[in-house]
Design a protein around this motif. Sequence first.
Motif, PDB file in Angstrom:
ATOM      1  N   ARG A  38     -67.147  52.248   1.994  1.00  0.00           N
ATOM      2  CA  ARG A  38     -67.324  51.260   0.926  1.00  0.00           C
ATOM      3  C   ARG A  38     -68.801  51.088   0.576  1.00  0.00           C
ATOM      4  N   GLN A  39     -69.653  51.112   1.589  1.00  0.00           N
ATOM      5  CA  GLN A  39     -71.084  50.984   1.335  1.00  0.00           C
ATOM      6  C   GLN A  39     -71.613  52.181   0.548  1.00  0.00           C
ATOM      7  N   ARG A  40     -71.129  53.394   0.878  1.00  0.00           N
ATOM      8  CA  ARG A  40     -71.574  54.584   0.139  1.00  0.00           C
ATOM      9  C   ARG A  40     -71.145  54.504  -1.318  1.00  0.00           C
ATOM     10  N   VAL A  41     -69.913  54.046  -1.549  1.00  0.00           N
ATOM     11  CA  VAL A  41     -69.422  53.911  -2.928  1.00  0.00           C
ATOM     12  C   VAL A  41     -70.240  52.877  -3.686  1.00  0.00           C
ATOM     13  N   ASN A  42     -70.516  51.734  -3.054  1.00  0.00           N
ATOM     14  CA  ASN A  42     -71.304  50.699  -3.720  1.00  0.00           C
ATOM     15  C   ASN A  42     -72.706  51.194  -4.054  1.00  0.00           C
ATOM     16  N   GLN A  43     -73.290  51.969  -3.138  1.00  0.00           N
ATOM     17  CA  GLN A  43     -74.619  52.517  -3.399  1.00  0.00           C
ATOM     18  C   GLN A  43     -74.580  53.517  -4.552  1.00  0.00           C
ATOM     19  N   ALA A  44     -73.523  54.325  -4.603  1.00  0.00           N
ATOM     20  CA  ALA A  44     -73.394  55.286  -5.690  1.00  0.00           C
ATOM     21  C   ALA A  44     -73.214  54.584  -7.032  1.00  0.00           C
ATOM     22  N   ILE A  45     -72.467  53.475  -7.031  1.00  0.00           N
ATOM     23  CA  ILE A  45     -72.296  52.692  -8.263  1.00  0.00           C
ATOM     24  C   ILE A  45     -73.641  52.153  -8.727  1.00  0.00           C
ATOM     25  N   ALA A  46     -74.436  51.661  -7.741  1.00  0.00           N
ATOM     26  CA  ALA A  46     -75.747  51.123  -8.098  1.00  0.00           C
ATOM     27  C   ALA A  46     -76.666  52.206  -8.648  1.00  0.00           C
ATOM     28  N   ILE A  47     -76.615  53.404  -8.052  1.00  0.00           N
ATOM     29  CA  ILE A  47     -77.474  54.513  -8.490  1.00  0.00           C
ATOM     30  C   ILE A  47     -77.104  54.986  -9.893  1.00  0.00           C
ATOM     31  N   THR A  48     -75.815  55.116 -10.150  1.00  0.00           N
ATOM     32  CA  THR A  48     -75.372  55.665 -11.433  1.00  0.00           C
ATOM     33  C   THR A  48     -75.324  54.632 -12.540  1.00  0.00           C
ATOM     34  N   GLY A  49     -75.230  53.361 -12.174  1.00  0.00           N
ATOM     35  CA  GLY A  49     -75.044  52.325 -13.182  1.00  0.00           C
ATOM     36  C   GLY A  49     -73.637  52.336 -13.749  1.00  0.00           C
ATOM     37  N   TYR A  50     -72.697  52.888 -12.989  1.00  0.00           N
ATOM     38  CA  TYR A  50     -71.324  53.004 -13.447  1.00  0.00           C
ATOM     39  C   TYR A  50     -70.713  51.636 -13.710  1.00  0.00           C
ATOM     40  N   THR A  51     -70.224  51.420 -14.899  1.00  0.00           N
ATOM     41  CA  THR A  51     -69.571  50.151 -15.234  1.00  0.00           C
ATOM     42  C   THR A  51     -68.209  50.350 -15.900  1.00  0.00           C
ATOM     43  N   THR A  52     -68.024  51.409 -16.682  1.00  0.00           N
ATOM     44  CA  THR A  52     -66.793  51.586 -17.452  1.00  0.00           C
ATOM     45  C   THR A  52     -65.594  51.689 -16.535  1.00  0.00           C
ATOM     46  N   ASN A  53     -64.699  50.713 -16.661  1.00  0.00           N
ATOM     47  CA  ASN A  53     -63.468  50.660 -15.874  1.00  0.00           C
ATOM     48  C   ASN A  53     -63.698  50.524 -14.371  1.00  0.00           C
ATOM     49  N   ALA A  54     -64.945  50.250 -13.979  1.00  0.00           N
ATOM     50  CA  ALA A  54     -65.234  50.167 -12.549  1.00  0.00           C
ATOM     51  C   ALA A  54     -64.470  49.030 -11.892  1.00  0.00           C
ATOM     52  N   MET A  55     -64.211  47.985 -12.675  1.00  0.00           N
ATOM     53  CA  MET A  55     -63.443  46.871 -12.140  1.00  0.00           C
ATOM     54  C   MET A  55     -62.214  46.627 -13.020  1.00  0.00           C
ATOM     55  N   ALA A  56     -61.595  47.719 -13.464  1.00  0.00           N
ATOM     56  CA  ALA A  56     -60.503  47.591 -14.433  1.00  0.00           C
ATOM     57  C   ALA A  56     -59.403  46.665 -13.936  1.00  0.00           C
ATOM     58  N   ARG A  57     -59.004  46.852 -12.696  1.00  0.00           N
ATOM     59  CA  ARG A  57     -57.918  46.025 -12.193  1.00  0.00           C
ATOM     60  C   ARG A  57     -58.328  44.558 -12.149  1.00  0.00           C
ATOM     61  N   SER A  58     -59.570  44.320 -11.662  1.00  0.00           N
ATOM     62  CA  SER A  58     -60.041  42.947 -11.575  1.00  0.00           C
ATOM     63  C   SER A  58     -60.153  42.318 -12.946  1.00  0.00           C
ATOM     64  N   LEU A  59     -60.619  43.098 -13.911  1.00  0.00           N
ATOM     65  CA  LEU A  59     -60.768  42.574 -15.259  1.00  0.00           C
ATOM     66  C   LEU A  59     -59.407  42.262 -15.882  1.00  0.00           C
ATOM     67  N   ARG A  60     -58.410  43.086 -15.579  1.00  0.00           N
ATOM     68  CA  ARG A  60     -57.063  42.805 -16.093  1.00  0.00           C
ATOM     69  C   ARG A  60     -56.540  41.494 -15.507  1.00  0.00           C
ATOM     70  N   MET A  61     -57.009  41.184 -14.274  1.00  0.00           N
ATOM     71  CA  MET A  61     -56.593  39.938 -13.647  1.00  0.00           C
ATOM     72  C   MET A  61     -57.417  38.765 -14.175  1.00  0.00           C
ATOM     73  N   GLY A  62     -58.429  39.072 -14.973  1.00  0.00           N
ATOM     74  CA  GLY A  62     -59.236  38.007 -15.563  1.00  0.00           C
ATOM     75  C   GLY A  62     -60.514  37.702 -14.832  1.00  0.00           C
ATOM     76  N   ARG A  63     -60.771  38.369 -13.703  1.00  0.00           N
ATOM     77  CA  ARG A  63     -62.017  38.151 -12.979  1.00  0.00           C
ATOM     78  C   ARG A  63     -62.246  39.287 -11.982  1.00  0.00           C
ATOM     79  N   SER A  64     -63.495  39.413 -11.544  1.00  0.00           N
ATOM     80  CA  SER A  64     -63.832  40.396 -10.527  1.00  0.00           C
ATOM     81  C   SER A  64     -63.452  39.853  -9.158  1.00  0.00           C
ATOM     82  N   ASN A  65     -63.285  40.752  -8.218  1.00  0.00           N
ATOM     83  CA  ASN A  65     -63.021  40.313  -6.853  1.00  0.00           C
ATOM     84  C   ASN A  65     -64.185  40.696  -5.942  1.00  0.00           C
ATOM     85  N   MET A  66     -65.379  40.813  -6.518  1.00  0.00           N
ATOM     86  CA  MET A  66     -66.551  41.206  -5.755  1.00  0.00           C
ATOM     87  C   MET A  66     -67.612  40.105  -5.804  1.00  0.00           C
TER      88      MET A  66
END
Length: 339
Positions: A38-66
């Motif tokens: 999980r830490q490696r994935v979070n670091q990769a997200i931070a490095i790439t600036g990935y945002t598109t659909n990154a929290m798709a499920r959470s957004l469908r629920m109306g909020r992030s779970n992070m």
Amino acid sequence: MPNSAPATIEDVARIAEVSIATVSRAIHTPDKVAKTTRQRVNQAIAITGYTTNAMARSLRMGRSNMILILAPDIGDPNFSSTLIGLENEARAHGYGVLIGHTQNDPERGLEYLKFLSSGQATGLVLFTGHEPFGHQVLGQRLPPSVAVFEPVFGSKISYVGVDDVAGARKAAEHLLSSGHRSIAFIGDSKTRLGHQRRRQGFDKALDAARIPPNQRFVLEGEGTIESGRLAVEQLFMRDQLPTAFMCVNDATAVGVINGLTARGYDLPHDFSVIGFDDVPQATYVNPALTTIRQPRTAIGRQAMALLIKSLSERPAEREEILLMPDLIVRGSVTGPVKR
């Protein structure tokens, strides 16, 4: 990224060296992914600036779970123990955590804040002692936030931490009960509220014991080993020597011990030293450090519980929860030697 194309989940998977499915699980159900992965994935997200659909499920629920955790120094012994409490409480409520290591760099802090503006994180935990640099630049209000380890100076952000005044008073009273009447406080600060509160506890104890001002020595300090060593040098230059040193934290106390032993003094025979925090290093210095122990894991749990409560309810006025510390007696304090 070398071009301006939006980062993809494939980019995150490649950098983290995991499958796309693992990236998806780390985002959507972090409790089902190993911590290191999980830490490696979070670091990769931070490095790439990935945002598109990154929290798709959470957004469908109306909020992030992070929850985003901002810390200036993840190597600080206080951070790791507090993080255990934060993460355990978050997982118990279905939340994951993102760790932002700012290194006191405003640009790093600004990058991590993009997690909030992009909807990847919904709450904020601050170890920094100040509001994030640059959040005004992003034109955003801070989400529900809680400070730990050090209160945010001049802010309405809620705080969960140790009772600094009570802990410092307990430390000073231990020195007084050991017979000391000439005591130096090392680590006063005009900008750090936690340091100021520990100074208040010191003064309360000495006031109650009717110790006059000319038997107290107060020096400013940044809470580092070097600031403790420099404080010793300043006192020797002034030819003002207490019999005991009360330090704002353990790092300062280690610096004081180093400074005194470098001058050939035998501790605690010649001088007594007491710290605050009870970091692991406290047991390895010579003599082992008498100190005040912070309940760090409990602080983390209560801070996360308060933050999650504020996410589900209308935020209340600033709250402050203070946990009582314990005096840990080791070998660095004894009675004063007659000079």
